[in-house]
Design a protein around this motif. Structure first.
Motif, PDB file in Angstrom:
ATOM      1  N   SER A  44      65.160  43.134  13.184  1.00 49.75           N
ATOM      2  CA  SER A  44      66.530  43.781  13.413  1.00 49.75           C
ATOM      3  C   SER A  44      67.540  42.962  13.681  1.00 49.75           C
ATOM      4  O   SER A  44      67.613  41.876  13.971  1.00 49.75           O
ATOM      5  CB  SER A  44      66.007  44.736  14.598  1.00 49.75           C
ATOM      6  OG  SER A  44      65.713  43.982  15.682  1.00 49.75           O
ATOM      7  N   SER A  45      68.807  43.784  13.918  1.00 52.83           N
ATOM      8  CA  SER A  45      69.957  43.020  14.266  1.00 52.83           C
ATOM      9  C   SER A  45      70.294  43.440  15.624  1.00 52.83           C
ATOM     10  O   SER A  45      69.775  44.378  16.231  1.00 52.83           O
ATOM     11  CB  SER A  45      71.297  44.004  13.816  1.00 52.83           C
ATOM     12  OG  SER A  45      70.899  43.977  12.061  1.00 52.83           O
ATOM     13  N   PRO A  46      70.864  42.445  16.445  1.00 51.47           N
ATOM     14  CA  PRO A  46      71.130  42.714  17.825  1.00 51.47           C
ATOM     15  C   PRO A  46      72.272  43.550  17.901  1.00 51.47           C
ATOM     16  O   PRO A  46      72.961  44.021  17.187  1.00 51.47           O
ATOM     17  CB  PRO A  46      71.338  41.295  18.309  1.00 51.47           C
ATOM     18  CG  PRO A  46      72.108  40.532  17.155  1.00 51.47           C
ATOM     19  CD  PRO A  46      71.351  41.111  15.921  1.00 51.47           C
ATOM     20  N   ALA A  47      72.378  44.124  19.290  1.00 50.31           N
ATOM     21  CA  ALA A  47      73.474  44.851  19.882  1.00 50.31           C
ATOM     22  C   ALA A  47      74.111  44.052  20.748  1.00 50.31           C
ATOM     23  O   ALA A  47      73.303  43.347  21.600  1.00 50.31           O
ATOM     24  CB  ALA A  47      73.124  46.210  20.262  1.00 50.31           C
ATOM     25  N   VAL A  64      68.099  42.209  21.980  1.00 50.66           N
ATOM     26  CA  VAL A  64      67.367  42.058  20.934  1.00 50.66           C
ATOM     27  C   VAL A  64      65.881  41.967  21.016  1.00 50.66           C
ATOM     28  O   VAL A  64      65.354  41.498  22.258  1.00 50.66           O
ATOM     29  CB  VAL A  64      67.710  40.392  20.083  1.00 50.66           C
ATOM     30  CG1 VAL A  64      67.398  39.347  21.041  1.00 50.66           C
ATOM     31  CG2 VAL A  64      66.996  40.472  18.789  1.00 50.66           C
ATOM     32  N   SER A 116      63.056  47.623  15.501  1.00 51.52           N
ATOM     33  CA  SER A 116      64.152  48.384  15.362  1.00 51.52           C
ATOM     34  C   SER A 116      65.542  47.957  16.163  1.00 51.52           C
ATOM     35  O   SER A 116      65.243  47.074  17.032  1.00 51.52           O
ATOM     36  CB  SER A 116      64.246  49.756  16.054  1.00 51.52           C
ATOM     37  OG  SER A 116      63.904  49.877  17.592  1.00 51.52           O
ATOM     38  N   SER A 117      66.719  48.053  15.843  1.00 54.59           N
ATOM     39  CA  SER A 117      67.798  47.593  16.021  1.00 54.59           C
ATOM     40  C   SER A 117      68.108  48.359  17.489  1.00 54.59           C
ATOM     41  O   SER A 117      68.315  49.480  17.484  1.00 54.59           O
ATOM     42  CB  SER A 117      68.904  47.492  15.276  1.00 54.59           C
ATOM     43  OG  SER A 117      68.719  46.597  14.062  1.00 54.59           O
ATOM     44  N   THR A 177      70.564  49.974  20.347  1.00 55.46           N
ATOM     45  CA  THR A 177      71.989  50.579  20.615  1.00 55.46           C
ATOM     46  C   THR A 177      71.788  50.885  21.917  1.00 55.46           C
ATOM     47  O   THR A 177      71.381  50.941  22.637  1.00 55.46           O
ATOM     48  CB  THR A 177      71.954  51.759  19.542  1.00 55.46           C
ATOM     49  OG1 THR A 177      73.252  51.946  19.472  1.00 55.46           O
ATOM     50  CG2 THR A 177      71.344  52.850  20.170  1.00 55.46           C
ATOM     51  N   PHE A 197      66.043  51.663  21.930  1.00 56.01           N
ATOM     52  CA  PHE A 197      65.383  50.810  20.971  1.00 56.01           C
ATOM     53  C   PHE A 197      63.986  51.452  20.704  1.00 56.01           C
ATOM     54  O   PHE A 197      63.212  52.376  21.435  1.00 56.01           O
ATOM     55  CB  PHE A 197      64.996  49.457  21.467  1.00 56.01           C
ATOM     56  CG  PHE A 197      63.953  49.332  22.403  1.00 56.01           C
ATOM     57  CD1 PHE A 197      62.916  48.783  22.244  1.00 56.01           C
ATOM     58  CD2 PHE A 197      64.481  49.318  23.760  1.00 56.01           C
ATOM     59  CE1 PHE A 197      61.807  48.682  23.157  1.00 56.01           C
ATOM     60  CE2 PHE A 197      63.507  49.332  24.692  1.00 56.01           C
ATOM     61  CZ  PHE A 197      62.303  48.883  24.404  1.00 56.01           C
TER      62      PHE A 197
END
Length: 92
Positions: free
Chosen positions: A39-42, A50, A79-80, A82, A90
């Motif tokens: 996933s992408s970090p927030a 992350v 999942s990324s 938020t 998450f």
């Protein structure tokens, strides 16, 4: 400021001047070098969030990469995350 359009073209209107340098890295102790992140970090308020296949959601200092806190889940974090109003959401 990052900009974009509805067909996923993105641009950054400011000039980024090389050379660029790696500021920090992070190795998860639980992952022992085998952690995989899908996933992408927030990033919010200087904190990077992350998770990965080590079943841990981590909060890292976005400036230096130091671990602020870690939360162990029951499964992989794929999942990324938020962040909204100081709360991290998450899926695991």
């Amino acid at each position: 400021m990052l900009g974009g359009d509805n067909i996923r073209n993105f641009y950054y209107p400011e000039t980024i001047t090389p050379p660029l340098y790696l500021q920090w890295t992070y190795t998860s102790p639980a992952g022992q070098g085998h952690e995989h992140i899908d996933s992408s970090p927030a990033v919010s308020n200087g904190i990077l969030y992350v998770g990965g296949n080590d079943h841990i959601l981590k909060a890292l200092n976005a400036t230096n990469g130091s671990l602020i806190w870690a939360f162990t889940t029951g499964d992989i974090v794929n999942s990324s995350p938020t962040v909204s109003e100081g709360i991290v959401y998450f899926g695991s």
